[in-house]
Scaffold this active site. Structure first.
Site, PDB file in Angstrom:
ATOM      1  N   GLY A 120       2.424  -6.327  74.053  1.00  0.00           N
ATOM      2  CA  GLY A 120       3.864  -6.295  74.286  1.00  0.00           C
ATOM      3  C   GLY A 120       4.313  -7.269  75.355  1.00  0.00           C
ATOM      4  O   GLY A 120       3.593  -8.217  75.681  1.00  0.00           O
ATOM      5  N   ALA A 121       5.539  -7.028  75.887  1.00  0.00           N
ATOM      6  CA  ALA A 121       6.217  -8.009  76.750  1.00  0.00           C
ATOM      7  C   ALA A 121       6.182  -9.351  76.021  1.00  0.00           C
ATOM      8  O   ALA A 121       5.693 -10.365  76.528  1.00  0.00           O
ATOM      9  CB  ALA A 121       5.579  -8.084  78.136  1.00  0.00           C
TER      10      ALA A 121
ATOM     11  N   HIS B  33       6.718 -12.825  74.023  1.00  0.00           N
ATOM     12  CA  HIS B  33       7.346 -14.116  74.311  1.00  0.00           C
ATOM     13  C   HIS B  33       7.074 -15.045  73.145  1.00  0.00           C
ATOM     14  O   HIS B  33       6.465 -14.622  72.135  1.00  0.00           O
ATOM     15  CB  HIS B  33       6.820 -14.671  75.644  1.00  0.00           C
ATOM     16  CG  HIS B  33       5.315 -14.680  75.753  1.00  0.00           C
ATOM     17  ND1 HIS B  33       4.516 -15.433  74.923  1.00  0.00           N
ATOM     18  CD2 HIS B  33       4.460 -14.001  76.567  1.00  0.00           C
ATOM     19  CE1 HIS B  33       3.245 -15.254  75.240  1.00  0.00           C
ATOM     20  NE2 HIS B  33       3.180 -14.369  76.227  1.00  0.00           N
TER      21      HIS B  33
ATOM     22  N   GLY C 226       4.954 -17.252  72.673  1.00  0.00           N
ATOM     23  CA  GLY C 226       3.530 -17.380  72.313  1.00  0.00           C
ATOM     24  C   GLY C 226       3.174 -16.336  71.264  1.00  0.00           C
ATOM     25  O   GLY C 226       2.586 -16.655  70.215  1.00  0.00           O
ATOM     26  N   HIS C 227       3.534 -15.086  71.525  1.00  0.00           N
ATOM     27  CA  HIS C 227       3.291 -14.026  70.544  1.00  0.00           C
ATOM     28  C   HIS C 227       4.034 -14.337  69.233  1.00  0.00           C
ATOM     29  O   HIS C 227       3.482 -14.172  68.146  1.00  0.00           O
ATOM     30  CB  HIS C 227       3.811 -12.674  71.060  1.00  0.00           C
ATOM     31  CG  HIS C 227       3.149 -12.191  72.322  1.00  0.00           C
ATOM     32  ND1 HIS C 227       3.818 -12.106  73.520  1.00  0.00           N
ATOM     33  CD2 HIS C 227       1.888 -11.751  72.572  1.00  0.00           C
ATOM     34  CE1 HIS C 227       3.004 -11.629  74.448  1.00  0.00           C
ATOM     35  NE2 HIS C 227       1.821 -11.418  73.910  1.00  0.00           N
TER      36      HIS C 227
ATOM     37  N   GLN D 264      -9.403  -2.186  78.758  1.00  0.00           N
ATOM     38  CA  GLN D 264      -9.724  -3.593  79.030  1.00  0.00           C
ATOM     39  C   GLN D 264      -9.252  -4.042  80.407  1.00  0.00           C
ATOM     40  O   GLN D 264      -9.408  -5.204  80.773  1.00  0.00           O
ATOM     41  CB  GLN D 264      -9.156  -4.494  77.934  1.00  0.00           C
ATOM     42  CG  GLN D 264      -7.655  -4.677  77.960  1.00  0.00           C
ATOM     43  CD  GLN D 264      -7.188  -5.444  76.735  1.00  0.00           C
ATOM     44  OE1 GLN D 264      -7.255  -4.957  75.609  1.00  0.00           O
ATOM     45  NE2 GLN D 264      -6.734  -6.672  76.938  1.00  0.00           N
TER      46      GLN D 264
ATOM     47  N   ASP E 231      -6.081 -17.378  75.392  1.00  0.00           N
ATOM     48  CA  ASP E 231      -7.196 -16.532  75.829  1.00  0.00           C
ATOM     49  C   ASP E 231      -8.462 -17.052  75.131  1.00  0.00           C
ATOM     50  O   ASP E 231      -8.981 -16.423  74.200  1.00  0.00           O
ATOM     51  CB  ASP E 231      -6.908 -15.070  75.486  1.00  0.00           C
ATOM     52  CG  ASP E 231      -5.691 -14.561  76.227  1.00  0.00           C
ATOM     53  OD1 ASP E 231      -5.815 -14.186  77.394  1.00  0.00           O
ATOM     54  OD2 ASP E 231      -4.583 -14.586  75.642  1.00  0.00           O
TER      55      ASP E 231
ATOM     56  N   VAL F 252       1.266 -21.751  73.504  1.00  0.00           N
ATOM     57  CA  VAL F 252       2.676 -22.136  73.639  1.00  0.00           C
ATOM     58  C   VAL F 252       3.005 -22.198  75.128  1.00  0.00           C
ATOM     59  O   VAL F 252       2.639 -21.286  75.887  1.00  0.00           O
ATOM     60  CB  VAL F 252       3.590 -21.128  72.913  1.00  0.00           C
ATOM     61  CG1 VAL F 252       5.054 -21.489  73.103  1.00  0.00           C
ATOM     62  CG2 VAL F 252       3.235 -21.073  71.427  1.00  0.00           C
TER      63      VAL F 252
ATOM     64  N   SER G 238       3.017 -16.324  79.307  1.00  0.00           N
ATOM     65  CA  SER G 238       2.164 -15.158  79.508  1.00  0.00           C
ATOM     66  C   SER G 238       3.063 -13.984  79.879  1.00  0.00           C
ATOM     67  O   SER G 238       4.058 -14.161  80.603  1.00  0.00           O
ATOM     68  CB  SER G 238       1.173 -15.437  80.644  1.00  0.00           C
ATOM     69  OG  SER G 238       0.624 -14.220  81.107  1.00  0.00           O
TER      70      SER G 238
HETATM   71  P1  AMP Z   1      -1.458 -10.183  74.899  1.00  0.00           P
HETATM   72  O1  AMP Z   1      -0.194  -9.452  74.563  1.00  0.00           O
HETATM   73  O2  AMP Z   1      -1.416 -10.912  76.194  1.00  0.00           O
HETATM   74  O3  AMP Z   1      -2.687  -9.332  74.703  1.00  0.00           O
HETATM   75  O4  AMP Z   1      -1.553 -11.325  73.811  1.00  0.00           O
HETATM   76  C1  AMP Z   1      -1.544 -11.049  72.441  1.00  0.00           C
HETATM   77  C2  AMP Z   1      -1.943 -12.290  71.700  1.00  0.00           C
HETATM   78  O5  AMP Z   1      -1.013 -13.336  71.994  1.00  0.00           O
HETATM   79  C3  AMP Z   1      -3.331 -12.795  72.124  1.00  0.00           C
HETATM   80  O6  AMP Z   1      -4.017 -13.256  70.980  1.00  0.00           O
HETATM   81  C4  AMP Z   1      -2.991 -13.928  73.049  1.00  0.00           C
HETATM   82  O7  AMP Z   1      -3.991 -14.918  73.120  1.00  0.00           O
HETATM   83  C5  AMP Z   1      -1.725 -14.483  72.409  1.00  0.00           C
HETATM   84  N1  AMP Z   1      -0.972 -15.259  73.386  1.00  0.00           N
HETATM   85  C6  AMP Z   1      -0.633 -14.894  74.656  1.00  0.00           C
HETATM   86  N2  AMP Z   1       0.012 -15.905  75.271  1.00  0.00           N
HETATM   87  C7  AMP Z   1       0.083 -16.925  74.381  1.00  0.00           C
HETATM   88  C8  AMP Z   1       0.612 -18.255  74.425  1.00  0.00           C
HETATM   89  N3  AMP Z   1       1.219 -18.728  75.507  1.00  0.00           N
HETATM   90  N4  AMP Z   1       0.492 -19.030  73.323  1.00  0.00           N
HETATM   91  C9  AMP Z   1      -0.120 -18.553  72.206  1.00  0.00           C
HETATM   92  N5  AMP Z   1      -0.646 -17.322  72.103  1.00  0.00           N
HETATM   93  C10 AMP Z   1      -0.551 -16.512  73.170  1.00  0.00           C
END
Ligand code: AMP
Length: 280
Positions: free
Chosen positions: A31-32, A34, A36-37, A61, A151, A177, A186
């Site tokens: 969640g949260a 952006h 990237g997601h 984790q 990641d 992204v 992030s």
């Molecule tokens: P998270 O919510 O941080 O666990 O991220 C969920 C998914 O989004 C993971 O596969 C991350 O690698 C991906 N992710 C997070 N930040 C970015 C980004 N800036 N660009 C692309 N993918 C991202």
């Protein structure tokens, strides 16, 4: 978009979609959300009939309770963004839905991924990632699952997990992204003040410096200069900055290998731990 909190209902829906021959793309997140997601969601929408996103802040984790407690939660905005992006299903479980048996005990043989870089500085982190991703994969049974290169080591862990469990899920890795400044998007950036965010661009600048200069100087010198850029920007602690073999993550001593390389960094600014990487 249909929202499921209950895995039994979600599984019933997925089974019926599968019977209709629909392909399933899956984007697990904490969640949260952006851009990237959303880039992962968009890729999944293009490549699958149905796109499922999960939002679950997985406690197993987090090796640092403070990081877990302060993890940003923006669920209403997340639902809005996912609806606008066109995601089909959202899985939003509570902890009992994922861990009905209580604290999980499975351990996975991740080899040196467990002890190197993120593994070293976040003990148990990747075991927790595997515990939740295995459960989510079992529930969602996707054809393809989408992860961000942001990641980098996690992507390697997920591929190892798929191999260990012999799953027939295609893992799709999507590029990082970034903001126009270069700062990698992030969820943890939400915890940064504007001034911190400006200074945090030093991670990207340091990685770019390595990429542009590694052939001209020796790798250690290059790394030291990059490290200094991060210190000068006001990061209070650097966990690691490394130039590695992109396939094994072993640190490289010399430049003269034809193997693909990646630079990795993790550092704290205003008590927020940020990671980034760049293929060289
Ligand atoms: P998270 O919510 O941080 O666990 O991220 C969920 C998914 O989004 C993971 O596969 C991350 O690698 C991906 N992710 C997070 N930040 C970015 C980004 N800036 N660009 C692309 N993918 C991202």
């Amino acid at each position: 978009m249909i929202l499921y909190k209950n895995k039994t209902d979600l599984i019933a829906k997925i089974n019926s979609l599968k019977k209709e021959g629909k392909s399933i793309g899956f984007v697990p997140t904490m969640g949260a959300l952006h851009q990237g997601h959303l880039s992962l969601i968009k890729a999944s929408l293009q490549q699958n009939d149905i796109t499922i996103c999960s939002i679950f802040v997985n406690p197993t984790q987090f090796n640092d309770a403070n990081d877990f407690n302060k993890y940003p939660i923006t669920i209403e905005n997340d639902i809005l963004q996912l609806t606008e992006a066109g995601a089909n299903l959202l899985f939003l479980p509570n902890i009992d839905e994922i861990y009905p048996e209580g604290k999980p005990t499975e351990q996975y043989n991740l080899g040196n991924l467990e002890t190197i870089w993120e593994g070293q500085f976040r003990p148990g982190h990747f075991q927790g990632v595997c515990q939740v991703v295995q459960r989510l994969f079992n529930i969602v049974q996707p054809d393809k699952a989408y992860f961000g290169q942001k990641d980098y080591q996690q992507c390697m862990v997920i591929k190892t997990l798929v191999h260990l469990l012999q799953l027939s899920i295609q893992i799709v890795i999507h590029p990082t992204v970034r903001e126009a400044s270069g700062l990698a998007l992030s969820s943890r950036n939400l915890r940064l003040k504007d001034d911190d965010k400006k200074r945090a661009v030093a991670l990207y600048d340091a990685l770019t410096f390595i990429k542009q200069n590694r052939a001209k100087t020796n790798l250690d010198e290059c790394k030291e200069k990059a490290q200094q850029m991060i210190v000068d920007a006001g990061f209070e602690k650097i966990d690691y900055i490394a130039i590695c073999d992109a396939e094994t993550l072993q640190p490289l001593q010399t430049e003269n290998s034809a193997k693909p390389k990646v630079a990795l960094v993790a550092a704290y600014i205003s008590c927020v731990r940020l990671i980034d990487n760049m293929l060289l």
